[in-house]
Design a protein around this motif. Structure first.
Motif, PDB file in Angstrom:
ATOM      1  N   ALA A 148       5.641 -80.715  87.076  1.00 26.64           N
ATOM      2  CA  ALA A 148       5.159 -82.076  87.328  1.00 26.64           C
ATOM      3  C   ALA A 148       4.866 -82.792  86.016  1.00 26.64           C
ATOM      4  O   ALA A 148       5.229 -83.965  85.833  1.00 26.64           O
ATOM      5  CB  ALA A 148       3.911 -82.038  88.210  1.00 26.64           C
ATOM      6  N   PHE A 149       4.227 -82.096  85.090  1.00 27.45           N
ATOM      7  CA  PHE A 149       3.944 -82.691  83.777  1.00 27.45           C
ATOM      8  C   PHE A 149       5.242 -83.100  83.084  1.00 27.45           C
ATOM      9  O   PHE A 149       5.375 -84.219  82.574  1.00 27.45           O
ATOM     10  CB  PHE A 149       3.164 -81.722  82.896  1.00 27.45           C
ATOM     11  N   HIS A 150       6.223 -82.195  83.047  1.00 24.38           N
ATOM     12  CA  HIS A 150       7.468 -82.486  82.336  1.00 24.38           C
ATOM     13  C   HIS A 150       8.231 -83.630  82.998  1.00 24.38           C
ATOM     14  O   HIS A 150       8.884 -84.427  82.303  1.00 24.38           O
ATOM     15  CB  HIS A 150       8.331 -81.231  82.250  1.00 24.38           C
ATOM     16  N   ALA A 151       8.168 -83.727  84.319  1.00 21.13           N
ATOM     17  CA  ALA A 151       8.825 -84.843  85.004  1.00 21.13           C
ATOM     18  C   ALA A 151       8.219 -86.173  84.567  1.00 21.13           C
ATOM     19  O   ALA A 151       8.944 -87.142  84.283  1.00 21.13           O
ATOM     20  CB  ALA A 151       8.713 -84.673  86.514  1.00 21.13           C
ATOM     21  N   VAL A 152       6.895 -86.236  84.505  1.00 19.67           N
ATOM     22  CA  VAL A 152       6.226 -87.463  84.062  1.00 19.67           C
ATOM     23  C   VAL A 152       6.571 -87.758  82.602  1.00 19.67           C
ATOM     24  O   VAL A 152       6.864 -88.906  82.231  1.00 19.67           O
ATOM     25  CB  VAL A 152       4.702 -87.350  84.257  1.00 19.67           C
ATOM     26  N   ALA A 153       6.550 -86.724  81.753  1.00 24.74           N
ATOM     27  CA  ALA A 153       6.871 -86.917  80.337  1.00 24.74           C
ATOM     28  C   ALA A 153       8.282 -87.469  80.165  1.00 24.74           C
ATOM     29  O   ALA A 153       8.520 -88.372  79.341  1.00 24.74           O
ATOM     30  CB  ALA A 153       6.711 -85.603  79.580  1.00 24.74           C
ATOM     31  N   ASP A 154       9.237 -86.956  80.926  1.00 23.88           N
ATOM     32  CA  ASP A 154      10.614 -87.445  80.840  1.00 23.88           C
ATOM     33  C   ASP A 154      10.712 -88.901  81.283  1.00 23.88           C
ATOM     34  O   ASP A 154      11.383 -89.725  80.638  1.00 23.88           O
ATOM     35  CB  ASP A 154      11.535 -86.589  81.707  1.00 23.88           C
ATOM     36  N   LEU A 155      10.044 -89.224  82.383  1.00 22.95           N
ATOM     37  CA  LEU A 155      10.143 -90.571  82.939  1.00 22.95           C
ATOM     38  C   LEU A 155       9.496 -91.626  82.049  1.00 22.95           C
ATOM     39  O   LEU A 155       9.912 -92.784  82.048  1.00 22.95           O
ATOM     40  CB  LEU A 155       9.516 -90.612  84.333  1.00 22.95           C
ATOM     41  N   LEU A 156       8.471 -91.234  81.298  1.00 25.69           N
ATOM     42  CA  LEU A 156       7.711 -92.212  80.509  1.00 25.69           C
ATOM     43  C   LEU A 156       8.072 -92.194  79.032  1.00 25.69           C
ATOM     44  O   LEU A 156       7.415 -92.862  78.230  1.00 25.69           O
ATOM     45  CB  LEU A 156       6.202 -91.953  80.665  1.00 25.69           C
ATOM     46  N   GLU A 157       9.133 -91.464  78.669  1.00 25.75           N
ATOM     47  CA  GLU A 157       9.455 -91.293  77.252  1.00 25.75           C
ATOM     48  C   GLU A 157       9.600 -92.622  76.521  1.00 25.75           C
ATOM     49  O   GLU A 157       9.194 -92.757  75.366  1.00 25.75           O
ATOM     50  CB  GLU A 157      10.737 -90.478  77.116  1.00 25.75           C
ATOM     51  N   ASN A 158      10.158 -93.615  77.187  1.00 28.46           N
ATOM     52  CA  ASN A 158      10.375 -94.916  76.545  1.00 28.46           C
ATOM     53  C   ASN A 158       9.554 -96.029  77.204  1.00 28.46           C
ATOM     54  O   ASN A 158       9.881 -97.207  77.061  1.00 28.46           O
ATOM     55  CB  ASN A 158      11.862 -95.277  76.596  1.00 28.46           C
ATOM     56  N   LYS A 234       4.337 -92.653  76.637  1.00 24.29           N
ATOM     57  CA  LYS A 234       5.490 -92.525  75.757  1.00 24.29           C
ATOM     58  C   LYS A 234       5.289 -91.439  74.705  1.00 24.29           C
ATOM     59  O   LYS A 234       6.266 -90.986  74.093  1.00 24.29           O
ATOM     60  CB  LYS A 234       5.794 -93.850  75.064  1.00 24.29           C
ATOM     61  N   ASP A 235       4.042 -90.997  74.505  1.00 24.31           N
ATOM     62  CA  ASP A 235       3.752 -89.999  73.468  1.00 24.31           C
ATOM     63  C   ASP A 235       3.793 -88.571  73.993  1.00 24.31           C
ATOM     64  O   ASP A 235       3.683 -87.615  73.207  1.00 24.31           O
ATOM     65  CB  ASP A 235       2.376 -90.249  72.859  1.00 24.31           C
ATOM     66  N   LEU A 236       3.926 -88.390  75.322  1.00 25.55           N
ATOM     67  CA  LEU A 236       3.815 -87.041  75.876  1.00 25.55           C
ATOM     68  C   LEU A 236       4.866 -86.090  75.316  1.00 25.55           C
ATOM     69  O   LEU A 236       4.550 -84.972  74.889  1.00 25.55           O
ATOM     70  CB  LEU A 236       3.921 -87.084  77.401  1.00 25.55           C
ATOM     71  N   LYS A 237       6.126 -86.514  75.332  1.00 27.65           N
ATOM     72  CA  LYS A 237       7.189 -85.619  74.869  1.00 27.65           C
ATOM     73  C   LYS A 237       7.069 -85.363  73.364  1.00 27.65           C
ATOM     74  O   LYS A 237       7.321 -84.247  72.889  1.00 27.65           O
ATOM     75  CB  LYS A 237       8.568 -86.189  75.208  1.00 27.65           C
ATOM     76  N   LYS A 238       6.680 -86.374  72.596  1.00 28.13           N
ATOM     77  CA  LYS A 238       6.520 -86.190  71.154  1.00 28.13           C
ATOM     78  C   LYS A 238       5.367 -85.233  70.846  1.00 28.13           C
ATOM     79  O   LYS A 238       5.431 -84.461  69.900  1.00 28.13           O
ATOM     80  CB  LYS A 238       6.277 -87.537  70.482  1.00 28.13           C
ATOM     81  N   MET A 239       4.311 -85.306  71.669  1.00 30.87           N
ATOM     82  CA  MET A 239       3.122 -84.500  71.404  1.00 30.87           C
ATOM     83  C   MET A 239       3.307 -83.057  71.824  1.00 30.87           C
ATOM     84  O   MET A 239       2.918 -82.125  71.113  1.00 30.87           O
ATOM     85  CB  MET A 239       1.931 -85.098  72.148  1.00 30.87           C
ATOM     86  N   PHE A 240       3.914 -82.853  72.991  1.00 25.47           N
ATOM     87  CA  PHE A 240       3.931 -81.515  73.588  1.00 25.47           C
ATOM     88  C   PHE A 240       5.332 -80.930  73.717  1.00 25.47           C
ATOM     89  O   PHE A 240       5.481 -79.864  74.256  1.00 25.47           O
ATOM     90  CB  PHE A 240       3.249 -81.554  74.963  1.00 25.47           C
TER      91      PHE A 240
END
Length: 240
Positions: A148-158, A234-240
């Protein structure tokens, strides 16, 4: 509220340095920001199973409800076990009535694959237009919570408009935001008790009392508190 958001961003930068600048940890300690309610007006809750929101963030959701915020919850799956689906759905409906947060979507099947999960969450974002999404943190010791976390991170990347509040269920996080919940704690526990079949192996009432009291004590508060990592999506994927 604006100054509080700036302070949260400052603390988020310290979290980023903790993870991203391993040769220099100086200046990476912080005290979480304590707020009565989090920033935002429209909150979408991603609860991988229909008790994760009760365990991880129900005290805060109840305060937001009472504060007039708009809430929407997505339950992407329903648990299976030594009970019937009808029994589980009856518990879920009882919990929804108990917390009086009626704007919910329940997928009455097993946990979806990655593509279907992203489609579910994307639909909710498009129709509900949240400014904040709550989702389990990347420190969870549960694969479906992490999905669930990764799905949100992907969707909000930009996405520059939606913020994220990560909550804890099966794994403790390092918070930058703490919400006192003493006034809603008993109602939170009452909602958790509605999920009776899920407490046959783990006493979630005991667990929640312990971690919410710990979160309050560690932040020099009386009673109980819930903890979150709050940051721009937008920072989720960059952070984690």
């Amino acid at each position: 509220m604006h100054s509080a958001s700036l302070e949260l961003k400052f603390i988020t930068e310290k979290i980023r340095r903790r993870f991203g600048v391993m040769d220099s940890l100086e200046g990476t300690t912080w005290d979480p920001k304590v707020m009565e309610v989090p920033p935002g007006n429209r909150f979408l809750v991603i609860s991988p199973h229909p008790d994760d929101d009760a365990i991880g963030c129900m005290g805060t959701l109840l305060k937001l409800r009472d504060n007039g915020s708009e809430l929407r919850t997505l339950y992407p799956s329903i648990q299976s076990g030594n009970f019937t689906q009808d029994e589980r759905i009856s518990e879920i409906n009882a919990a929804i009535r108990e917390c009086d947060i009626q704007n919910c979507r329940l997928n009455k099947s097993s946990f979806p694959n990655a593509a279907d999960l992203k489609d579910m969450i994307s639909d909710e974002i498009l129709t509900f237009q949240p400014d904040t999404i709550l989702v389990p943190s990347p420190f969870e010791n549960h694969d479906e919570h992490l999905r669930a976390f990764h799905a949100v991170a992907d969707l909000l990347e930009n996405n520059n408009e939606i913020n994220v509040m990560m909550y804890e269920v099966w794994g403790a996080l390092m918070p930058n935001l703490v919400i006192p919940i003493s006034e809603t704690m008993e109602k939170k526990l009452s909602v958790i008790r509605m999920h009776g079949t899920q407490m046959e192996d783990i006493d979630y009432v005991r667990m929640v009392r312990g971690i919410n009291e710990y979160r309050a004590a560690m932040n020099r508060l009386e009673g109980y508190a819930e903890s979150f990592i709050y940051m721009p999506g937008k920072d989720l994927k960059k952070m984690f």
